[in-house]
Write a protein that holds these residues in place. Structure first.
Motif, PDB file in Angstrom:
ATOM      1  N   MET A   1       0.845  -1.160   0.000  1.00 34.25           N
ATOM      2  CA  MET A   1       0.000   0.000   0.000  1.00 34.25           C
ATOM      3  C   MET A   1       0.895   1.230   0.000  1.00 34.25           C
ATOM      4  O   MET A   1       1.806   1.333   0.784  1.00 34.25           O
ATOM      5  N   SER A   2       0.669   2.149  -0.875  1.00 35.96           N
ATOM      6  CA  SER A   2       1.449   3.371  -0.935  1.00 35.96           C
ATOM      7  C   SER A   2       0.560   4.543  -0.548  1.00 35.96           C
ATOM      8  O   SER A   2      -0.540   4.692  -1.074  1.00 35.96           O
ATOM      9  N   ILE A   3       1.037   5.355   0.380  1.00 37.63           N
ATOM     10  CA  ILE A   3       0.252   6.475   0.890  1.00 37.63           C
ATOM     11  C   ILE A   3       1.122   7.717   0.894  1.00 37.63           C
ATOM     12  O   ILE A   3       2.275   7.671   1.302  1.00 37.63           O
ATOM     13  N   ASP A   4       0.577   8.844   0.446  1.00 38.14           N
ATOM     14  CA  ASP A   4       1.300  10.106   0.544  1.00 38.14           C
ATOM     15  C   ASP A   4       1.068  10.661   1.934  1.00 38.14           C
ATOM     16  O   ASP A   4      -0.006  11.123   2.265  1.00 38.14           O
ATOM     17  N   SER A   5       2.116  10.577   2.759  1.00 37.43           N
ATOM     18  CA  SER A   5       1.949  11.003   4.143  1.00 37.43           C
ATOM     19  C   SER A   5       2.319  12.452   4.362  1.00 37.43           C
ATOM     20  O   SER A   5       2.255  12.942   5.476  1.00 37.43           O
ATOM     21  N   GLY A   6       2.754  13.146   3.319  1.00 37.88           N
ATOM     22  CA  GLY A   6       3.014  14.566   3.452  1.00 37.88           C
ATOM     23  C   GLY A   6       4.242  14.905   4.263  1.00 37.88           C
ATOM     24  O   GLY A   6       4.246  15.865   5.009  1.00 37.88           O
ATOM     25  N   HIS A   7       5.309  14.121   4.128  1.00 35.67           N
ATOM     26  CA  HIS A   7       6.527  14.437   4.875  1.00 35.67           C
ATOM     27  C   HIS A   7       7.112  15.781   4.460  1.00 35.67           C
ATOM     28  O   HIS A   7       7.820  16.402   5.217  1.00 35.67           O
ATOM     29  N   GLY A   8       6.835  16.239   3.239  1.00 37.68           N
ATOM     30  CA  GLY A   8       7.297  17.548   2.814  1.00 37.68           C
ATOM     31  C   GLY A   8       8.761  17.596   2.436  1.00 37.68           C
ATOM     32  O   GLY A   8       9.346  18.662   2.317  1.00 37.68           O
ATOM     33  N   SER A   9       9.401  16.469   2.206  1.00 33.14           N
ATOM     34  CA  SER A   9      10.821  16.463   1.901  1.00 33.14           C
ATOM     35  C   SER A   9      11.082  16.510   0.403  1.00 33.14           C
ATOM     36  O   SER A   9      12.228  16.507  -0.019  1.00 33.14           O
ATOM     37  N   GLY A  10      10.027  16.525  -0.410  1.00 31.52           N
ATOM     38  CA  GLY A  10      10.208  16.539  -1.840  1.00 31.52           C
ATOM     39  C   GLY A  10      10.325  15.141  -2.424  1.00 31.52           C
ATOM     40  O   GLY A  10      10.342  14.967  -3.624  1.00 31.52           O
ATOM     41  N   ARG A  11      10.400  14.132  -1.609  1.00 34.41           N
ATOM     42  CA  ARG A  11      10.470  12.757  -2.103  1.00 34.41           C
ATOM     43  C   ARG A  11       9.073  12.156  -2.051  1.00 34.41           C
ATOM     44  O   ARG A  11       8.210  12.594  -1.309  1.00 34.41           O
ATOM     45  N   GLU A  12       8.862  11.130  -2.847  1.00 36.83           N
ATOM     46  CA  GLU A  12       7.575  10.445  -2.814  1.00 36.83           C
ATOM     47  C   GLU A  12       7.678   9.293  -1.829  1.00 36.83           C
ATOM     48  O   GLU A  12       8.419   8.338  -2.058  1.00 36.83           O
ATOM     49  N   PRO A  13       6.972   9.376  -0.696  1.00 40.22           N
ATOM     50  CA  PRO A  13       7.100   8.330   0.320  1.00 40.22           C
ATOM     51  C   PRO A  13       6.499   7.021  -0.150  1.00 40.22           C
ATOM     52  O   PRO A  13       5.521   6.990  -0.885  1.00 40.22           O
ATOM     53  N   ARG A  14       7.120   5.939   0.278  1.00 39.35           N
ATOM     54  CA  ARG A  14       6.581   4.597   0.082  1.00 39.35           C
ATOM     55  C   ARG A  14       6.354   4.026   1.468  1.00 39.35           C
ATOM     56  O   ARG A  14       7.298   3.807   2.216  1.00 39.35           O
ATOM     57  N   ILE A  15       5.091   3.806   1.798  1.00 41.74           N
ATOM     58  CA  ILE A  15       4.725   3.415   3.152  1.00 41.74           C
ATOM     59  C   ILE A  15       3.871   2.150   3.101  1.00 41.74           C
ATOM     60  O   ILE A  15       2.995   2.018   2.260  1.00 41.74           O
ATOM     61  N   THR A  16       4.171   1.240   4.017  1.00 37.67           N
ATOM     62  CA  THR A  16       3.312   0.069   4.184  1.00 37.67           C
ATOM     63  C   THR A  16       2.600   0.186   5.522  1.00 37.67           C
ATOM     64  O   THR A  16       3.125   0.757   6.474  1.00 37.67           O
ATOM     65  N   LEU A  17       1.392  -0.366   5.564  1.00 39.45           N
ATOM     66  CA  LEU A  17       0.614  -0.442   6.797  1.00 39.45           C
ATOM     67  C   LEU A  17       0.304  -1.901   7.066  1.00 39.45           C
ATOM     68  O   LEU A  17      -0.139  -2.622   6.178  1.00 39.45           O
ATOM     69  N   THR A  18       0.551  -2.337   8.298  1.00 39.82           N
ATOM     70  CA  THR A  18       0.284  -3.717   8.673  1.00 39.82           C
ATOM     71  C   THR A  18      -0.621  -3.734   9.895  1.00 39.82           C
ATOM     72  O   THR A  18      -0.340  -3.049  10.876  1.00 39.82           O
ATOM     73  N   HIS A  19      -1.695  -4.507   9.799  1.00 37.62           N
ATOM     74  CA  HIS A  19      -2.584  -4.695  10.946  1.00 37.62           C
ATOM     75  C   HIS A  19      -2.049  -5.885  11.722  1.00 37.62           C
ATOM     76  O   HIS A  19      -2.055  -7.013  11.231  1.00 37.62           O
ATOM     77  N   ASN A  20      -1.549  -5.660  12.927  1.00 40.07           N
ATOM     78  CA  ASN A  20      -0.904  -6.684  13.738  1.00 40.07           C
ATOM     79  C   ASN A  20      -1.927  -7.569  14.450  1.00 40.07           C
ATOM     80  O   ASN A  20      -3.077  -7.174  14.645  1.00 40.07           O
ATOM     81  N   GLU A  21      -1.471  -8.752  14.860  1.00 40.74           N
ATOM     82  CA  GLU A  21      -2.348  -9.710  15.540  1.00 40.74           C
ATOM     83  C   GLU A  21      -2.947  -9.151  16.830  1.00 40.74           C
ATOM     84  O   GLU A  21      -4.042  -9.520  17.223  1.00 40.74           O
ATOM     85  N   ASP A  22      -2.212  -8.239  17.490  1.00 40.52           N
ATOM     86  CA  ASP A  22      -2.715  -7.684  18.752  1.00 40.52           C
ATOM     87  C   ASP A  22      -3.675  -6.512  18.547  1.00 40.52           C
ATOM     88  O   ASP A  22      -4.098  -5.869  19.484  1.00 40.52           O
ATOM     89  N   GLY A  23      -4.001  -6.220  17.273  1.00 42.64           N
ATOM     90  CA  GLY A  23      -4.947  -5.151  16.969  1.00 42.64           C
ATOM     91  C   GLY A  23      -4.313  -3.806  16.685  1.00 42.64           C
ATOM     92  O   GLY A  23      -5.002  -2.874  16.267  1.00 42.64           O
ATOM     93  N   THR A  24      -3.018  -3.668  16.937  1.00 41.30           N
ATOM     94  CA  THR A  24      -2.337  -2.413  16.642  1.00 41.30           C
ATOM     95  C   THR A  24      -1.962  -2.362  15.162  1.00 41.30           C
ATOM     96  O   THR A  24      -2.099  -3.348  14.436  1.00 41.30           O
ATOM     97  N   TRP A  25      -1.490  -1.197  14.738  1.00 36.06           N
ATOM     98  CA  TRP A  25      -1.049  -0.999  13.356  1.00 36.06           C
ATOM     99  C   TRP A  25       0.420  -0.611  13.345  1.00 36.06           C
ATOM    100  O   TRP A  25       0.891   0.092  14.239  1.00 36.06           O
ATOM    101  N   THR A  26       1.138  -1.064  12.324  1.00 32.93           N
ATOM    102  CA  THR A  26       2.523  -0.665  12.111  1.00 32.93           C
ATOM    103  C   THR A  26       2.612   0.024  10.764  1.00 32.93           C
ATOM    104  O   THR A  26       2.179  -0.519   9.745  1.00 32.93           O
ATOM    105  N   ALA A  27       3.162   1.229  10.768  1.00 34.02           N
ATOM    106  CA  ALA A  27       3.422   1.972   9.539  1.00 34.02           C
ATOM    107  C   ALA A  27       4.930   1.977   9.331  1.00 34.02           C
ATOM    108  O   ALA A  27       5.686   2.261  10.259  1.00 34.02           O
TER     109      ALA A  27
END
Length: 90
Positions: A1-27
């Motif tokens: 999954m690729s999301i524009d998170s708006g880091h503002g650094s001029g680069r195009e961010p590549r971000i993954t999101l994972t839904h963990n077994e304990d219900g939390t999320w990891t970006a």
């Protein structure tokens, strides 16, 4: 999954999101190679933005003696190579 998170650094961010077994999320920012967690997707992304901002701006510097003392750490008593490593680090 690729999301524009708006880091503002001029680069195009590549971000993954994972839904963990304990219900939390990891970006994970694949370009900067850092991760952050949160209870929700939005919280994980906000935490990741904060980590990336710290790295790309003023984060990652070695703390000054004054900063260590403000945290209650005596720099003279906490120097690299003194004593044995705690079991958790062996």
């Amino acid at each position: 999954m690729s999301i524009d998170s708006g880091h503002g650094s001029g680069r195009e961010p590549r971000i993954t999101l994972t839904h963990n077994e304990d219900g939390t999320w990891t970006a994970r920012d694949l370009e900067v190679e850092v991760s952050a967690q949160g209870k929700t997707r939005d919280e994980a992304l906000e935490n990741l933005d904060a980590v990336v901002d710290a790295i790309e701006n003023d984060g990652g510097h070695e703390p000054t003696e004054e900063e260590l003392r403000e945290l209650g750490i005596d720099p003279d008593e906490n120097t690299p190579g003194r004593g044995e490593l705690p079991d958790v680090l062996k």
